[in-house]
Design an enzyme around this catalytic site. Structure first.
Site, PDB file in Angstrom:
ATOM      1  CG  ASP A 175      48.330  23.578   5.742  1.00 28.81           C
ATOM      2  OD1 ASP A 175      47.220  23.185   5.334  1.00 28.81           O
ATOM      3  OD2 ASP A 175      48.488  24.694   6.278  1.00 28.81           O
ATOM      4  CD1 TRP A 209      43.258  13.539   2.302  1.00 29.15           C
ATOM      5  CD2 TRP A 209      44.189  11.958   3.611  1.00 29.15           C
ATOM      6  NE1 TRP A 209      43.192  12.344   1.641  1.00 29.15           N
ATOM      7  CE2 TRP A 209      43.749  11.360   2.402  1.00 29.15           C
ATOM      8  CE3 TRP A 209      44.802  11.154   4.570  1.00 29.15           C
ATOM      9  CZ2 TRP A 209      43.903   9.991   2.155  1.00 29.15           C
ATOM     10  CZ3 TRP A 209      44.955   9.802   4.313  1.00 29.15           C
ATOM     11  CH2 TRP A 209      44.517   9.226   3.114  1.00 29.15           C
ATOM     12  CG  LEU A 211      40.711  22.018   5.491  1.00 23.67           C
ATOM     13  CD1 LEU A 211      39.364  22.675   5.739  1.00 23.67           C
ATOM     14  CD2 LEU A 211      41.783  22.737   6.302  1.00 23.67           C
ATOM     15  CG  ASP A 236      43.094  28.041   9.187  1.00 17.91           C
ATOM     16  OD1 ASP A 236      43.060  26.819   8.962  1.00 17.91           O
ATOM     17  OD2 ASP A 236      44.020  28.784   8.801  1.00 17.91           O
TER      18      ASP A 236
END
Ligand SMILES: *[C@@H]1O[C@H](CO)[C@@H](O)[C@H](O)[C@H]1NC(C)=O
Ligand SMILES: *[C@@H]1O[C@H](CO)[C@@H](O)[C@H](O)[C@H]1NC(C)=O
Ligand SMILES: *[C@@H]1O[C@H](CO)[C@@H](O)[C@H](O)[C@H]1NC(C)=O
Length: 434
Positions: A175, A209, A211, A236
């Site tokens: 993340d 990455w 995002l 998400d």
């Protein structure tokens, strides 16, 4: 007599035109596909289960022992993945998301699992998952903390990669929270890719990455593809139609930047399948399954395999739809056009086949009919001179043979999708042209 001759001539003209189009279809749609991360993994999109959307960061094993993030949850899912046909359908990776860690690293600086919720530790859980013939995924973060506030990997990339390899982990979701600059973000994602490689263990590398880049700078997908096996681009997924629609809209509006980046070894990740939960109607679940197949998306379910309807299970295990998702050609599909609240998506498949999805975005009124001109599909070559069309969703139905000049009429439920598979009927002739 005259009519016959004219028909023949027009067929010859059609053929000439069709040949020209067929040649055009060999020209790449945009930028050529770049080199993928060289770890031999994710040659087709990853399939499995990931806890986040359904179970989030539930730490309360006292009050909610069946729903908290614990080894028991993953052991139960592992058993069901085998006993209920998920593994046989292709769902192989059982993935842990955020909130598995203890709040502190150990005395040697290594991440450790929360001792109450994972009393056997990740090594023992990995052994158990492997004994079922499945693979284990884990989660960490490129920055100073995970999104839920657990220890981040910044400054610990090598130690964490080695820890995961020592435990027998098979996939890392990495993340991008708590990262203070684009430089640190790029450095961290690349550094972890290298660190995983250096362990010598085959570990699928799932990045977020792009995002975290998009708000600041357009990502360089050629570069991202060299370091990651799949990458999240957008927000998400939630258990709602609104969320699924927003993902489809983002993907189609950015398709010229992202579609050509996908291919064996590296995929765009539109996030988890929420089929089998609460927020999507049956038709919306069909839409998610159909379009995730067309988008060549990783199929990571986030649902409760202990409580899932037979209908949702059949949809998620649909062999024909999974075959489209896992097609070895590995080309991501795209939205061909939209209008009048319909969207037509298509994806080229191996053996000159095509997948076509027609989505009815109108949320008032009943089923609407939509007529496609066959010649407009697959860059004019999908059905040339004829093809066999099978409807796969919402129910499987052979629709029969269609000629290039013919039209196909479909009926689509509100928020639903009709998914079709088009097979060339004269494959040999077409192949000889290649
Ligand atoms: C590490 O990278 C090298 C070179 O790109 C590659 O040949 C090798 O298979 C990789 N190893 C692993 C474990 O991913
Ligand atoms: C982590 O925190 C330190 C100390 O505040 C800071 O210097 C560093 O840039 C941070 N790293 C990231 C990736 O945000
Ligand atoms: C994107 O990355 C690739 C590979 O690192 C590089 O060759 C290319 O120049 C980059 N493109 C841009 C626009 O920066």
């Amino acid at each position: 007599m005259i009519t016959v001759t004219m028909q023949l001539r027009s067929r010859e003209q059609q053929l000439g035109c069709a040949l020209a189009l067929r040649f055009l279809a060999l020209v790449p749609w945009g930028i050529p596909r770049a080199r993928a991360l060289d770890n031999g993994l994710a040659m087709t999109p990853t399939m499995g289960w990931l806890h986040w959307e359904r179970f989030m960061c539930n730490l309360d094993c006292q009050e909610e022992p069946d729903f908290c993030i614990s080894e028991q949850l993953f052991m139960q899912m592992a058993e069901l993945m085998v006993s209920d046909g998920w593994k046989d359908a292709g769902y192989e990776y059982l993935c842990i998301d955020d909130c598995w860690m203890a709040p502190q690293r150990d005395s040697k600086g290594r991440l450790q699992a929360d001792p109450q919720r994972f009393p056997g530790g990740i090594r023992r859980l990995a052994n158990y998952v492997h004994s079922k013939g499945l693979k284990l995924g884990i989660y960490a973060d490129v920055g100073n903390k995970t999104c839920a506030g657990f220890p981040g990997s910044f400054g610990y990339y090598d130690i964490d990669a080695q820890t995961f390899a020592d435990w027998g982990v098979d996939l890392l979701k990495f993340d991008g929270c708590y990262c203070d600059s684009l430089e640190h973000l790029a450095y961290g994602y690349k550094r972890m890719s290298f660190a995983l490689n250096q362990t010598g263990r085959s570990i699928v590398y799932s990045c977020e990455w792009p995002l975290y880049m998009w708000p600041l700078q357009k990502p360089n997908y050629t570069e991202i593809r060299q370091y990651c096996n799949h990458w999240r681009n957008f927000a998400d997924v939630y258990d709602s139609w609104q969320s699924v629609k927003s993902i489809l809209d983002w993907t189609s509006s950015n398709q010229e930047s992202i579609v050509d980046a996908a291919g064996p070894g590296g995929w765009n990740d539109p996030d988890m399948l929420v089929i089998g939960n609460f927020g999507l109607s049956w038709n919306q679940q069909v839409t998610q399954m159909a379009l995730w197949a067309i988008m060549a998306a990783p199929l990571l379910m986030s649902n409760d395999l202990r409580h899932i309807s037979p209908q949702a299970k059949a949809l998620l295990q649909d062999k024909d739809v999974i075959a489209i998702n896992q097609d070895p050609l590995g080309k991501q599909g795209y939205r061909l056009r939209k209008g009048n609240n319909f969207e037509v998506w298509e994806r080229p498949l191996s053996d000159l086949a095509w997948a076509v999805g027609i989505l009815n975005r109108q949320e008032i009124g009943g089923p609407r009919s939509f007529t496609i001109s066959i010649a407009s599909l697959g860059r004019g070559v999908a059905c040339n001179p004829a093809c066999l069309i099978t409807q796969l969703l919402p129910v499987k139905r052979e629709l029969g043979f269609y000629e290039w000049t013919s039209r196909l009429k479909t009926q689509i439920n509100p928020t639903g999708t009709v998914l079709l598979r088009l097979e060339e009927t004269n494959q040999d002739a077409s192949k000889s042209l290649l």
